[in-house]
Enzyme design. Structure first.
Site, PDB file in Angstrom:
ATOM      1  CG  HIS A 127      -0.966   9.534 -10.866  1.00 29.25           C
ATOM      2  ND1 HIS A 127       0.027  10.134 -10.139  1.00 29.25           N
ATOM      3  CD2 HIS A 127      -0.661   8.902 -12.162  1.00 29.25           C
ATOM      4  CE1 HIS A 127       1.099  10.062 -11.220  1.00 29.25           C
ATOM      5  NE2 HIS A 127       0.624   9.515 -12.267  1.00 29.25           N
ATOM      6  CE1 TYR A 158       4.006   5.432  -7.644  1.00 30.00           C
ATOM      7  CE2 TYR A 158       5.412   7.002  -6.437  1.00 30.00           C
ATOM      8  CZ  TYR A 158       4.348   6.481  -7.570  1.00 30.00           C
ATOM      9  OH  TYR A 158       4.423   7.723  -8.431  1.00 30.00           O
ATOM     10  CG  HIS A 208       7.846   3.833  -7.616  1.00 22.81           C
ATOM     11  ND1 HIS A 208       8.946   4.471  -6.933  1.00 22.81           N
ATOM     12  CD2 HIS A 208       7.241   4.972  -8.407  1.00 22.81           C
ATOM     13  CE1 HIS A 208       8.673   5.693  -7.143  1.00 22.81           C
ATOM     14  NE2 HIS A 208       7.973   5.942  -8.088  1.00 22.81           N
ATOM     15  NE  ARG A 279       6.087   6.293 -16.949  1.00 18.70           N
ATOM     16  CZ  ARG A 279       5.750   7.245 -16.499  1.00 18.70           C
ATOM     17  NH1 ARG A 279       5.508   8.351 -17.469  1.00 18.70           N
ATOM     18  NH2 ARG A 279       5.621   7.639 -15.174  1.00 18.70           N
TER      19      ARG A 279
HETATM   20 MG    MG Z   1       6.827   5.934 -12.172  1.00 19.93          MG
END
Ligand code: MG
Length: 400
Positions: A127, A158, A208, A279
């Site tokens: 990230h 986010y 998100h 995911r």
């Molecule tokens: Mg995520």
């Protein structure tokens, strides 16, 4: 020969690096033989602990450790109500531990039991964030210099930083964000990052579930020109019917699944070829057993895996991710959170990342252990999560 049976189930809670982790230890009738599993639902860790200690443990004592599939199926239905995050995580702790035990009994790493390796290591992404587009690009280049070829880019976390919000008088405190301002800022950020780092770096971005569905359609269209590796969670699980609308409009690759609890959520998206990457948080869906099923199912439809791998997956869960990654013919990429040294000391055998790849060790089972004395020195705090108290500019509650 009498079967090896479950003698005890212990729940270990620890907080070495921010997130509260839940690890399950299943001890067997064979002296010295035990397995570890991840049951981490960090925001409700004590509820998972109670589910294991008060409900699953009495159900499991004396059961044959070899019957992983049967145990999983019965554990899922014997509470009658099923497919919820607390119980799925609790079941995952047991399920992963039983796979770990089976690998130890066989003297093989878990990927061998799944069918053997398709690859030597799993490509990972990490990230990059930043306060402005320049800082995001600098952080991407820093990771690229370390050997990463996949980097997730966010700006201000986010939903972005709220900037100059005008809240109503009397609005409560919270983690405020402005969805439409976040959309505009994200496009500016991606424009700069792509122009700076070039075409060779694979960029990812996580919405998100912060947008209204029609804004998610617009964003997916607008970012198509940046050639993302994937756009994650553009929609909330409650809005999955909108994926068809995105597909009609653009070829931006889509990833979804960390919040999924139930097959009702992932099955139509796979069958409809409406997403490109799964995911799922392996403990949140119930462990290795259902993950193996869904990976094989998704392979039939050309959907790849990208299991959830942030800091609120325990190292035991990361090891489970890695074994699935090494085996799955339809592996895509693995998220990686870059644990500090303390976590490697606490969990010997935690997967290592070198040059943008995550490598297994050759120990049997999951290949990971826990230093329980060290874990006990970092007890889980009684705290109320703050970042999940998300609010829109007018103060109304929103999805985090
Ligand atoms: Mg995520």
């Amino acid at each position: 020969m009498p079967p090896v049976t479950i003698r005890d189930v212990q729940t270990i809670l620890t907080q070495p690096a921010g997130a509260r982790l839940v690890v399950v230890k299943v001890l067997t009738s064979e002296p010295g033989l035990y397995g570890l599993g991840c049951a981490t639902f960090t925001q409700r860790c004590f509820a998972v602990q109670a589910a294991i200690e008060r409900h699953l443990k009495p159900f499991l004592i004396g059961r044959d450790v070899s019957r992983i599939e049967e145990t999983w199926q019965m554990a899922m239905v014997h509470g009658y109500w099923r497919n919820g995050p607390v119980l799925n995580n609790a079941i995952s702790g047991i399920d992963m531990a039983l796979w770990d035990i089976k690998g130890k009994q066989a003297g093989m790493p878990l990927y061998q039991l799944l069918g053997g390796k398709c690859r030597e290591a799993a490509a990972v992404y990490t990230h990059a964030d930043g306060r402005d587009p320049q800082e995001v690009a600098e952080n991407v280049q820093r990771f690229v210099a370390e050997g990463y070829r996949y980097v997730r880019v966010q700006m201000g976390g986010y939903g972005g930083r709220p900037g100059a919000l005008v809240r109503p008088e009397g609005a409560p405190d919270g983690a405020y964000y402005d969805p439409r301002a976040y959309m505009r800022a994200t496009l500016r950020m991606l424009e700069h990052v792509r122009a700076t780092v070039g075409e060779e770096v694979e960029l990812l971005h996580d919405v998100h579930e912060r947008l209204q569905p029609i804004d998610a359609v617009q964003l997916a269209k607008d970012v198509e020109r940046f050639r993302l590796f994937f756009l994650e969670d553009p929609l909330a699980p409650e809005d999955i019917a909108w994926f068809a609308r995105i597909r009609e409009q653009c070829a931006t690759p889509l990833a979804m699944g960390e919040l999924f609890n139930s097959p009702h959520e992932w099955r139509p998206l796979i069958e409809g070829r409406l997403i490109d990457f799964l995911r799922m948080h392996i403990s949140q869906m119930g462990g290795i057993t259902p993950a193996r099923h869904v990976a094989a199912f998704a392979a039939m439809y050309g959907v790849r895996t990208a299991w959830h791998g942030p800091g609120d997956v325990s190292p035991v869960g990361h090891a489970a991710n890695l074994h699935l990654d090494l085996w799955a013919p339809n592996f895509g990429v693995q998220e990686w959170c870059r644990f500090p040294e303390l976590v490697y000391d606490m969990f010997p055998g935690t997967p290592e990342v070198r040059g943008g790849y995550m490598y297994p060790n050759d120990r049997p089972g999951l290949g990971i252990d826990i230093d329980e004395q060290l874990a006990a020195r970092y007890p889980c705090a009684d705290e109320v999560e703050w970042w999940t108290q998300a609010r829109l500019p007018d103060g109304s509650p929103a999805r985090p």
